[in-house]
Motif scaffolding. Structure first.
Motif, PDB file in Angstrom:
ATOM      1  N   LYS A 240      36.195  45.891  24.750  1.00  0.00           N
ATOM      2  CA  LYS A 240      35.069  45.706  25.529  1.00  0.00           C
ATOM      3  C   LYS A 240      34.263  44.617  25.288  1.00  0.00           C
ATOM      4  N   VAL A 241      33.543  44.682  23.969  1.00  0.00           N
ATOM      5  CA  VAL A 241      33.001  43.475  23.449  1.00  0.00           C
ATOM      6  C   VAL A 241      33.723  42.096  23.647  1.00  0.00           C
ATOM      7  N   PHE A 242      34.915  42.035  23.274  1.00  0.00           N
ATOM      8  CA  PHE A 242      35.691  40.933  23.164  1.00  0.00           C
ATOM      9  C   PHE A 242      35.593  40.307  24.676  1.00  0.00           C
ATOM     10  N   GLU A 243      35.921  41.286  25.769  1.00  0.00           N
ATOM     11  CA  GLU A 243      35.999  40.812  27.106  1.00  0.00           C
ATOM     12  C   GLU A 243      34.593  40.237  27.436  1.00  0.00           C
ATOM     13  N   ALA A 244      33.369  40.950  27.316  1.00  0.00           N
ATOM     14  CA  ALA A 244      32.016  40.553  27.476  1.00  0.00           C
ATOM     15  C   ALA A 244      31.896  39.161  26.819  1.00  0.00           C
ATOM     16  N   ILE A 245      32.329  38.766  25.587  1.00  0.00           N
ATOM     17  CA  ILE A 245      31.867  37.581  24.921  1.00  0.00           C
ATOM     18  C   ILE A 245      32.875  36.568  25.777  1.00  0.00           C
ATOM     19  N   ALA A 246      34.158  36.663  25.951  1.00  0.00           N
ATOM     20  CA  ALA A 246      34.971  35.776  26.715  1.00  0.00           C
ATOM     21  C   ALA A 246      34.382  35.392  27.933  1.00  0.00           C
ATOM     22  N   ARG A 247      33.778  36.384  28.932  1.00  0.00           N
ATOM     23  CA  ARG A 247      33.338  36.118  30.209  1.00  0.00           C
ATOM     24  C   ARG A 247      32.062  35.451  30.107  1.00  0.00           C
ATOM     25  N   THR A 248      31.278  35.929  29.234  1.00  0.00           N
ATOM     26  CA  THR A 248      29.682  35.195  29.345  1.00  0.00           C
ATOM     27  C   THR A 248      29.648  34.025  28.505  1.00  0.00           C
ATOM     28  N   GLY A 249      30.762  33.793  27.678  1.00  0.00           N
ATOM     29  CA  GLY A 249      30.694  32.616  26.790  1.00  0.00           C
ATOM     30  C   GLY A 249      29.945  32.778  25.537  1.00  0.00           C
ATOM     31  N   SER A 250      29.348  33.722  25.217  1.00  0.00           N
ATOM     32  CA  SER A 250      28.636  33.695  24.138  1.00  0.00           C
ATOM     33  C   SER A 250      28.257  35.223  23.436  1.00  0.00           C
ATOM     34  N   VAL A 251      28.024  35.339  22.174  1.00  0.00           N
ATOM     35  CA  VAL A 251      27.750  36.664  21.483  1.00  0.00           C
ATOM     36  C   VAL A 251      26.452  37.051  21.921  1.00  0.00           C
ATOM     37  N   THR A 252      25.460  36.141  22.201  1.00  0.00           N
ATOM     38  CA  THR A 252      24.142  36.506  22.388  1.00  0.00           C
ATOM     39  C   THR A 252      24.251  37.033  23.884  1.00  0.00           C
ATOM     40  N   ALA A 253      24.783  36.607  24.809  1.00  0.00           N
ATOM     41  CA  ALA A 253      24.916  36.802  26.127  1.00  0.00           C
ATOM     42  C   ALA A 253      25.466  38.240  26.276  1.00  0.00           C
ATOM     43  N   ALA A 254      26.596  38.306  25.611  1.00  0.00           N
ATOM     44  CA  ALA A 254      27.550  39.696  25.727  1.00  0.00           C
ATOM     45  C   ALA A 254      26.384  40.857  25.046  1.00  0.00           C
ATOM     46  N   ALA A 255      25.836  40.557  23.948  1.00  0.00           N
ATOM     47  CA  ALA A 255      24.936  41.364  23.427  1.00  0.00           C
ATOM     48  C   ALA A 255      23.904  41.783  24.371  1.00  0.00           C
ATOM     49  N   ASP A 256      23.445  41.092  25.300  1.00  0.00           N
ATOM     50  CA  ASP A 256      22.304  41.309  26.068  1.00  0.00           C
ATOM     51  C   ASP A 256      22.801  42.153  27.258  1.00  0.00           C
ATOM     52  N   GLU A 257      23.985  42.033  27.639  1.00  0.00           N
ATOM     53  CA  GLU A 257      24.813  42.586  28.777  1.00  0.00           C
ATOM     54  C   GLU A 257      25.101  43.900  28.577  1.00  0.00           C
TER      55      GLU A 257
ATOM     56  N   GLU B  17      44.959  33.960  25.912  1.00  0.00           N
ATOM     57  CA  GLU B  17      46.193  34.814  26.337  1.00  0.00           C
ATOM     58  C   GLU B  17      45.580  36.323  26.358  1.00  0.00           C
ATOM     59  N   LEU B  18      44.859  36.664  25.427  1.00  0.00           N
ATOM     60  CA  LEU B  18      44.413  38.323  25.485  1.00  0.00           C
ATOM     61  C   LEU B  18      43.429  38.493  26.778  1.00  0.00           C
ATOM     62  N   TYR B  19      42.580  37.479  27.005  1.00  0.00           N
ATOM     63  CA  TYR B  19      41.663  37.515  28.103  1.00  0.00           C
ATOM     64  C   TYR B  19      42.333  37.643  29.401  1.00  0.00           C
ATOM     65  N   ALA B  20      43.231  36.860  29.401  1.00  0.00           N
ATOM     66  CA  ALA B  20      43.958  36.645  30.885  1.00  0.00           C
ATOM     67  C   ALA B  20      44.671  38.230  30.949  1.00  0.00           C
TER      68      ALA B  20
END
Length: 285
Positions: free
Chosen positions: A11-28, A67-70
């Motif tokens: 779930k964390v990986f998906e958020a980082i890949a979608r938002t483009g950063s660790v900071t944005a994923a942490a906020d979400e 590949e994992l994100y796709a």
């Protein structure tokens, strides 16, 4: 035993890949930057490969990460949509039916009393808008006639259940003494094939020289009543106007090849309530 990656880390990986950063994923995710970084590190250690490359102060998906994100993105989308749909049905029990506003106002709602007399334990929840905009609303059934275009997939077409034939005809306000025949074609924004089909099936050319369009059939009917031109309408939807002589149908109505259809929700078993409702529709229509 399933061999799956740590789901919390995924779930964390998906958020980082979608938002483009660790900071944005942490906020979400409402987590600290450090907690998100640890989850990502755990996933990469579990996989034994790096999923991101450093890019300046940030991260960029490498080939393995891409590949994992796709792979997981459509699964997360499907899970999100399915979970929301489950909650809606649990919180609002009954049958969710989507259809055009005109069909709902002019035919379905006036006939619902008959349905409720026969099936008092089933409650219908309606979504009404232009039918082509309703596919993602989470409805159990979509009632529609025109299934052309990109709004519907091959899976939709294969699962569509015929309900009743439809017949279209040109209608306009009765002519006043000495008035010219109407020359304006009133068309629907989302069922643009209707006039073409009618011309082909009827073999008639009404010599209409200009066109105005509306997003709902109800507005097309009101425009015809208001003497703006000639509207092409399914006969059930103008029964009252014809009986009251607010409209005339000088060329009658032509049955179209495609009937009114019910489209069950994709990826969801047809409920007993939906089957009962479709059976009632076939009879009532």
């Amino acid at each position: 035993m399933r061999s799956l990656p740590p789901l919390s880390a995924l779930k964390v990986f998906e958020a980082i890949a979608r938002t483009g950063s660790v900071t944005a994923a942490a906020d979400e995710l409402h987590r600290t930057h450090g907690a998100v970084s640890r989850q990502l590190r755990m996933l990469q250690e579990h996989a034994g490969i790096a999923l991101f490359d450093k890019q300046g102060n940030g991260l960029r998906l490498n080939a393995h990460g891409a590949e994992l994100y796709a792979l997981i993105r459509p699964l997360f989308d499907q899970l999100e949509t399915g979970y929301e749909s489950l909650l809606r049905r649990a919180r609002h029990p009954g049958l969710h039916v989507a259809c055009s506003a005109t069909f709902a106002m002019r035919w379905l709602v006036p006939h619902l009393a008959d349905f409720y007399r026969q099936h008092p334990d089933i409650r219908i929840r309606l979504s009404m808008t232009s039918a082509r905009e309703l596919r993602s609303e989470g409805a159990d059934l979509l009632i529609a006639w025109d299934l052309s275009g990109s709004a519907y997939s091959q899976a939709d077409l294969a699962s569509a259940v015929p309900l009743a034939p439809v017949a279209f005809g040109p209608v306009h306000a009765p002519g006043r003494k000495g008035a010219r025949k109407p020359t304006v074609r009133i068309a629907h924004d989302f069922t643009t094939s209707a006039w073409t089909q009618w011309h082909q099936l009827s073999g008639r050319d009404l010599k209409l020289t200009s066109e105005i369009t509306f997003p709902h059939t109800h507005l097309c009917i009101e425009a015809a009543v208001s003497r703006l031109g000639v509207a092409l309408v399914e006969q059930r939807l103008v029964r009252q106007e014809l009986e009251e002589a607010a409209l005339v149908a000088p060329y009658g109505f032509v049955t179209f090849p495609e009937p009114l259809m019910a489209l069950p929700a994709q990826g969801r078993a047809l409920s007993p309530e939906a089957s009962v409702f479709m059976d009632w529709l076939r009879t009532a229509l």
